[in-house]
Each structure stands twice: as structure tokens, then as C-alpha cells.
Design a protein around this motif. Structure first.
Motif, PDB file in Angstrom:
ATOM      1  N   THR A   1       0.841  -1.196   0.000  1.00 60.77           N
ATOM      2  CA  THR A   1       0.000   0.000   0.000  1.00 60.77           C
ATOM      3  C   THR A   1       0.876   1.245   0.000  1.00 60.77           C
ATOM      4  N   TYR A   2       0.598   2.145  -0.931  1.00 62.19           N
ATOM      5  CA  TYR A   2       1.430   3.336  -1.101  1.00 62.19           C
ATOM      6  C   TYR A   2       0.580   4.585  -1.279  1.00 62.19           C
ATOM      7  N   THR A   3       1.118   5.700  -0.825  1.00 63.07           N
ATOM      8  CA  THR A   3       0.566   6.994  -1.204  1.00 63.07           C
ATOM      9  C   THR A   3       1.139   7.294  -2.595  1.00 63.07           C
ATOM     10  N   PRO A   4       0.555   8.235  -3.312  1.00 63.46           N
ATOM     11  CA  PRO A   4       1.120   8.584  -4.623  1.00 63.46           C
ATOM     12  C   PRO A   4       2.588   9.035  -4.528  1.00 63.46           C
ATOM     13  N   GLU A   5       2.932   9.768  -3.483  1.00 66.48           N
ATOM     14  CA  GLU A   5       4.307  10.241  -3.321  1.00 66.48           C
ATOM     15  C   GLU A   5       5.269   9.070  -3.083  1.00 66.48           C
ATOM     16  N   GLU A   6       4.864   8.122  -2.269  1.00 67.38           N
ATOM     17  CA  GLU A   6       5.692   6.935  -2.012  1.00 67.38           C
ATOM     18  C   GLU A   6       5.875   6.133  -3.295  1.00 67.38           C
ATOM     19  N   TRP A   7       4.810   6.006  -4.057  1.00 62.63           N
ATOM     20  CA  TRP A   7       4.873   5.251  -5.309  1.00 62.63           C
ATOM     21  C   TRP A   7       5.882   5.885  -6.264  1.00 62.63           C
ATOM     22  N   GLN A   8       5.869   7.193  -6.362  1.00 67.02           N
ATOM     23  CA  GLN A   8       6.849   7.878  -7.220  1.00 67.02           C
ATOM     24  C   GLN A   8       8.262   7.634  -6.711  1.00 67.02           C
ATOM     25  N   GLN A   9       8.440   7.670  -5.412  1.00 68.49           N
ATOM     26  CA  GLN A   9       9.760   7.450  -4.809  1.00 68.49           C
ATOM     27  C   GLN A   9      10.295   6.067  -5.166  1.00 68.49           C
TER      28      GLN A   9
END
Length: 105
Positions: free
Chosen positions: A79-87
Motif C-alpha cells: 500500500t502506497y501513497t502517490p508520493e511513495e509510489w513515485q519514490q
């Protein structure tokens, strides 16, 4: 409707994800060829902003409570936030090999 499709539909409604992958990993386990018992979910949603990992997993598990009480035996969650996913550039860890049932050697 397949279990996989049911999971996808419920997660779309509950989390409005920017990215969702639901993979049937049952073939990696000691189950019949057409089984839908083991899944990996990768979900990216702003609904997870400000939530700890355990809260995210609880929310997904709550959404899929019916499936987890019935046909789904295992659910790997990423499970990721959009910012984490980009990271992470869209990279997620592979699921571990099954060590149960007839797969033991």
C-alpha cells in the motif's frame, strides 16, 4: 464473477486508487490449477495519506473481509501513497516462495 475481479471492484470503490494491481498468485502454491486463493495487491491511493502501514492494511482487510472469510487464503499487501509510489518508481517486492503443503521438499 471471479474472485480477482471482485477484489479489484471493491478496492476501486473504497480507495479510488491511482494505480491498482491485483495478481492471482495461487499457481505458486499447493492448490488446484484454477484456484483463486492467494493474491498480491499493489494499491496506490491518496486515501493512505497520513496513515501508518498497519492502518492501511487494516482498511484493505476490512474492505475485503468477505473474501478473506471465504475463498482467499492469503493476501500480500503493498500500500502506497502517490508520493511513495513515485519514490519507489513503481517497483514492488516479489512475493516469497511457498514453503507449505506439497511444495516442501
Amino acid at each position: 464473477m471471479s474472485v480477482q475481479r471482485h477484489i479489484e471492484d471493491k478496492l476501486h470503490v473504497a480507495f479510488k486508487p491511482e494505480h491498482l494491481e491485483v495478481s492471482n498468485e495461487s499457481f505458486m502454491h499447493s492448490v488446484p490449477a484454477d484456484a483463486e486463493t492467494h493474491f498480491k495487491v499493489v494499491i496506490v491511493s491518496s486515501e493512505f495519506d497520513g496513515q501508518r502501514l498497519v492502518s492501511r492494511h487494516r482498511a484493505v482487510n476490512h474492505t475485503l473481509a468477505e473474501e478473506l472469510a471465504g475463498p482467499v487464503h492469503a493476501l500480500a499487501l503493498h500500500t502506497y501513497t502517490p508520493e511513495e509510489w513515485q519514490q519507489y518508481y513503481g517497483q514492488v517486492p516479489a512475493s516469497p516462495a511457498c514453503l507449505g503443503g506439497s511444495k516442501l521438499g
